[in-house]
Scaffold this active site. Structure first.
Site, PDB file in Angstrom:
ATOM      1  N   ASP A 235     -43.012  39.956  82.991  1.00  0.00           N
ATOM      2  CA  ASP A 235     -42.877  41.072  83.992  1.00  0.00           C
ATOM      3  C   ASP A 235     -41.890  40.665  84.774  1.00  0.00           C
ATOM      4  O   ASP A 235     -41.649  39.623  85.249  1.00  0.00           O
ATOM      5  CB  ASP A 235     -44.487  41.470  84.621  1.00  0.00           C
ATOM      6  CG  ASP A 235     -44.385  42.938  84.662  1.00  0.00           C
ATOM      7  OD1 ASP A 235     -43.130  43.420  84.996  1.00  0.00           O
ATOM      8  OD2 ASP A 235     -45.314  43.468  85.293  1.00  0.00           O
TER       9      ASP A 235
HETATM   10  C1  BGC Z   1     -43.791  46.622  85.612  1.00  0.00           C
HETATM   11  C2  BGC Z   1     -43.847  46.751  84.325  1.00  0.00           C
HETATM   12  C3  BGC Z   1     -42.170  47.143  84.015  1.00  0.00           C
HETATM   13  C4  BGC Z   1     -41.113  46.558  84.658  1.00  0.00           C
HETATM   14  C5  BGC Z   1     -39.856  46.915  84.551  1.00  0.00           C
HETATM   15  C6  BGC Z   1     -42.567  46.305  86.512  1.00  0.00           C
HETATM   16  O1  BGC Z   1     -42.769  46.209  87.894  1.00  0.00           O
HETATM   17  O2  BGC Z   1     -45.137  46.093  85.870  1.00  0.00           O
HETATM   18  O3  BGC Z   1     -44.538  47.263  83.397  1.00  0.00           O
HETATM   19  O4  BGC Z   1     -42.106  47.224  82.336  1.00  0.00           O
HETATM   20  O5  BGC Z   1     -41.549  46.494  86.146  1.00  0.00           O
HETATM   21  O6  BGC Z   1     -39.548  48.154  85.076  1.00  0.00           O
END
Ligand code: BGC
Length: 676
Positions: A235
C-alpha cells in the site's frame, strides 16, 4: 519473443537479459512528479530496451479514481454486495475493468476484500460486508470480471485491515484460527478461484509485524499455504524496510523507491539481499504480466479517453436498485402510488446527496441525479410535490404535516483516513426524522450510509430503505424502488446493531485499540456470529431484507446426508447439495435470496451458525423453482490450530435454510461419521 513459450519461460528469458538496474526499476514505482502524464496512483516506467511495458496502477473501487474525468460512478461495493448476486458483481467488475483499461490502467487497485469487522470502519463502504463466505464469493466474481477486460486486479488490503484510526501503525492482535476462518478466506478465494494477479499488503501490523514485511503473512500464508503466484505490492507508504521486506516477500514498493530503489540496489550489491531473492520478486511481476497478456495486448486508451457510455449509466442504476435493502414496510406503505402529495425532506434528498465514500476510492462523478430530481420526474405532474432540506426542523414538520407522504433522506458520510466516531446519523438528522414522523405518520426514511447506523426513530416511521452509497444514478434508482418499478431484493451484508454497546468490537481494547494494539478478542464472533452467540437481537440481522412480494421455501433435500470425517477437508472438492423449492406467493414479480447456514456440533467451538451457500432467484407471481445450493465440505469443518489442519470431527451438523440469518425455517442434518 516466441509466444508459444509459457509465461514462466518468457519471464526467465527476459530476466536473463536484465541488469541489476533493470530489475530494481521494476520493483518500485516512481513519484508522481516523475510521471510523463497526469493520472494514476502508481507508475512503473517502461523499459524500452527490453520492451517491458509500463505499469499504470489506478484506484477505482467504484469507478476509475485518482481524479479521472469521464468515468462512471457506480454504487459502492457494499451496495453491490447487498444484491447478493454474483452475476451482477461479475458485471460490476467487467464495467470497472473496461473503464480502467480504456483509461490506460493495467493494474486495477481493487477490490477491497477485508472483512467489515468494526461497524464504524471508515472504509466499510469499500468492502462486501462482514461475512467471509459472502466476501469470498463476491471477490471471485468481481476479480474475474475486472481481469476479463484487461487489467490485472489487486486483492486488498492484506491483512487484518479493519480500521482507519491509527492505520499506519495499529497492530492487530489475532489468533491463528480466527485468521484462517475469518480474515483469510476472501484472499484464499481470490487466489484459488479468482486467479487474482496482485495483492496489496496493508498499512497495519498483524501480531507485531507490518504486513509488508511479515514473513508469516507473506511467505507462510500467501506463498506456502495458498501457493500465490502473483506479486505483492505495498500500500502507498506501507513499506517500512529494505532487508526485512525483501526477505519476507514484498515484491514491489509503492508508490516510490524509498526502500526498493537505491537502498535495495545497494543491499544486493553488498550481498545483504541475494540476487536469488531479487530475481524471485522480478519473476513474480514478469510472469504475472505475461500471464495476463500485458506484453501482448495492445492498450489504446489513456487518461484522457472518455470511458462513459449509456449502458454503463444504466448499469449503475441497476446495481443501485438491486443493492437497495427494504428494512421496514409497515402496512405496505411502499411502493408509493402516483397522485396525491409527497414531500422530500433532507439535504441528502436535494442538493447534496451522499452518493459515494471518500479517500482513494473517490470518483469524480460525470453527473449525479439527486433523489429530488429522480422522484419528481417519476412522480410526474399528477403528484403535488414539496421539498425542504430540513435545516429548519419546525418548517420541515410543517411541510410534512401538509402532505400525504413524506420521504426523508438521511446520510452518514464515510472516508478512508478516519473511522466514524459512532453509529449515529451525524448532525440533527435523528431529530429531523422524529420531528417529521411526529407531524406525519406516513414517513418513509431512505438511508445513504456506508455501513450500519442506529435508528432511535424506527418505531415512529412506516418504512425504512437502505440505499447505501448509490453512485451517479441515485435519484433514478431510488425512485424506481419507491414507486415499485423495481422489487427491492437486496439483503444486508452486515448486521445493524441495536445499540453501540452491543457491537462485537465494543471495548476500546478491540477498537480503536489501546497503546497501538487492537485486540481481536471477539475471535470468530465477527458480525452476526457475535449476536447469535450472545443472544443479542440485532436491529436488523445479517442477510435480512424485505420485498414487495412474498416467498415460500419448501421440500428441502440434502444429498448426501452423511460424510466421512477426514483430516484433509481443505482440499476436498466434494460438496453437499441442498435442493429446495422456492415459490413466489405474492402478486408481483420479485427476487429472493435463499441462504444456507451450517451449525456445527457444539464441541467444535464454532459460532452458532455460519453462511455456507446462497442463491438469488427471480420469480413471477405464483411461480415455483427448484434451487440447488452447493455447500463446500469446508463448511463442515473448523481450523484446528494445534495441528494446523481443517478438521471435521464426527457428529451431527445442521443445515439451516431461509431468507436471513435469523429466519431459517427449513432444517436438515448431515451425519459426519468417524474415519474408518
Ligand atoms: C490506500 C489504497 C490505495 C492507495 C493508492 C492508499 O492510501 O490505502 O487503498 O490504493 O492509497 O491510492
Amino acid at each position: 519473443m516466441n509466444k508459444s513459450l509459457s509465461a514462466e519461460q518468457r519471464a526467465h528469458r527476459l530476466l536473463r537479459a536484465m541488469t541489476l538496474h533493470d530489475k530494481i526499476a521494476l520493483v518500485h514505482g516512481v513519484r508522481r512528479k516523475a510521471y510523463p502524464f497526469k493520472g494514476y496512483a502508481g507508475y512503473v516506467p517502461p523499459n524500452p530496451r527490453l520492451r517491458i511495458p509500463a505499469l499504470r496502477l489506478a484506484d477505482g473501487r467504484t469507478g476509475v479514481g485518482n481524479g479521472a474525468k469521464d468515468v462512471t460512478l457506480l454504487p459502492a461495493p457494499l451496495a453491490a454486495a447487498a444484491s447478493w448476486d454474483t452475476a451482477l458483481m461479475n458485471a460490476y467488475g467487467r464495467v470497472l475493468g473496461r473503464e480502467e483499461w480504456e483509461k490506460g490502467t493495467n493494474v486495477f487497485l481493487g477490490p477491497t476484500i477485508d472483512i467489515a469487522r468494526v461497524p464504524e470502519w471508515g472504509r466499510a463502504f469499500e468492502t462486501y460486508g462482514e461475512d467471509p463466505y459472502l466476501n469470498a464469493q463476491m471477490a471471485v466474481a468481481e476479480i474475474r470480471g475486472v481481469q476479463s477486460q484487461g487489467p490485472i486486479a489487486n486483492a486488498n488490503m492484506y491483512l487484518t485491515m479493519n480500521q482507519e484510526t491509527e492505520r499506519f501503525r495499529a497492530n492487530s492482535v489475532v489468533d491463528k484460527r480466527t485468521l484462517q476462518e475469518i480474515y483469510l478466506p476472501p484472499f484464499r478465494a481470490a487466489i484459488e478461484r479468482g486467479d487474482v494477479g496482485t495483492i496489496m499488503c496493508a498499512y497495519v501490523q498483524t501480531n507485531g509485524a507490518y504486513s509488508c514485511q511479515n514473513p508469516r503473512l507473506l511467505q507462510g500464508f500467501l506463498r506456502s499455504e495458498l501457493a500465490f503466484q502473483g506479486w505483492v505490492l505495498s500500500d502507498w507508504g506501507a513499506t517500512h524496510s529494505t532487508l526485512a521486506a525483501a526477505r519476507a516477500g514484498l515484491d514491489q514498493e509503492m508508490p516510490g523507491g524509498r526502500y526498493y530503489g537505491a537502498p535495495l540496489e545497494k543491499a544486493v550489491e553488498d550481498g545483504q539481499v541475494s540476487m536469488v531473492v531479487l530475481n524471485q520478486h522480478v519473476l513474480r511481476i514478469l510472469v504475472t504480466m505475461f500471464r495476463h497478456g500485458l506484453f501482448d495486448r495492445r492498450q489504446q486508451g489513456n487518461w484522457q479517453t472518455n470511458a462513459l457510455s449509456r449502458s454503463h449509466d444504466l448499469f449503475a442504476r441497476k446495481v443501485a436498485a438491486q443493492g437497495t435493502v427494504l428494512l421496514k414496510n409497515k402496512d405496505n406503505i411502499l411502493p408509493l402510488s402516483l397522485g396525491g402529495s409527497i414531500a422530500v425532506v433532507g439535504a441528502d434528498g436535494g442538493a447534496t446527496p451522499v452518493v459515494e465514500g471518500g479517500g482513494s476510492s473517490y470518483v469524480v462523478p460525470p453527473y449525479v441525479v439527486s433523489p429530488l430530481e429522480g422522484i419528481r420526474r417519476r412522480a410526474g405532474k399528477a403528484t403535488h410535490f414539496r421539498y425542504t432540506d430540513g435545516s429548519n426542523l419546525a418548517q420541515a414538520a410543517r411541510i410534512a404535516g401538509a402532505v400525504q407522504t413524506v420521504i426523508v433522506f438521511a446520510d452518514a458520510p464515510e472516508s478512508e483516513g478516519a473511522d466514524r466516531p459512532n453509529l449515529d446519523l451525524p448532525g440533527d438528522q435523528d431529530q429531523l426524522i422524529s420531528a417529521v414522523a411526529a407531524a406525519n405518520p406516513n414517513t418513509v426514511v431512505v438511508l445513504n450510509t456506508g455501513g450500519a447506523v442506529l435508528m432511535p426513530w424506527l418505531r415512529q416511521v412506516r418504512a425504512v430503505v437502505e440505499a447505501w452509497y448509490p453512485g451517479q444514478e441515485d435519484g433514478n434508482a431510488i425512485a424506481g424502488v419507491l414507486f415499485g418499478d423495481v422489487d427491492p431484493s437486496g439483503k444486508l451484508p452486515l448486521t445493524f446493531p441495536p445499540t453501540e454497546a452491543e457491537v462485537p468490537t465494543a471495548t476500546p481494547q478491540q477498537w480503536p485499540g489501546v497503546n497501538g494494539r487492537s485486540i481481536f478478542s471477539e475471535k470468530l464472533e465477527v458480525g452476526y456470529r457475535w449476536y447469535d452467540a450472545r443472544h443479542i437481537r440485532p436491529l436488523f440481522p445479517f442477510g435480512y431484507g424485505l420485498s414487495y412480494t412474498s416467498f415460500r421455501l419448501s421440500h428441502l433435500r440434502i444429498i448426501p446426508n452423511q460424510l466421512r470425517s477426514s483430516s484433509e477437508w481443505a482440499s476436498d472438492p466434494r460438496s453437499v447439495v441442498a435442493r429446495l423449492d422456492v415459490t413466489n406467493t405474492g402478486h408481483r414479480a420479485g427476487a429472493e435470496v435463499v441462504q444456507a447456514y451450517v451449525a456445527q456440533p457444539a464441541a467444535n467451538g464454532e459460532p452458532p451458525r455460519q453462511l455456507a451457500a446462497f442463491a438469488k432467484v427471480w420469480l413471477n407471481p405464483g411461480e415455483t423453482r427448484l434451487v440447488k445450493l452447493n455447500l463446500n465440505c469446508r463448511a463442515f469443518s473448523y481450523y484446528d490450530a494445534a495441528t494446523n489442519h481443517w478438521i471435521s470431527p464426527p457428529g451431527q451438523y445442521r443445515i439451516l435454510i431461509g431468507t436471513s440469518s435469523r429466519d431459517l425455517p427449513l432444517e436438515s442434518e448431515i451425519l459426519v461419521e468417524p474415519r474408518r
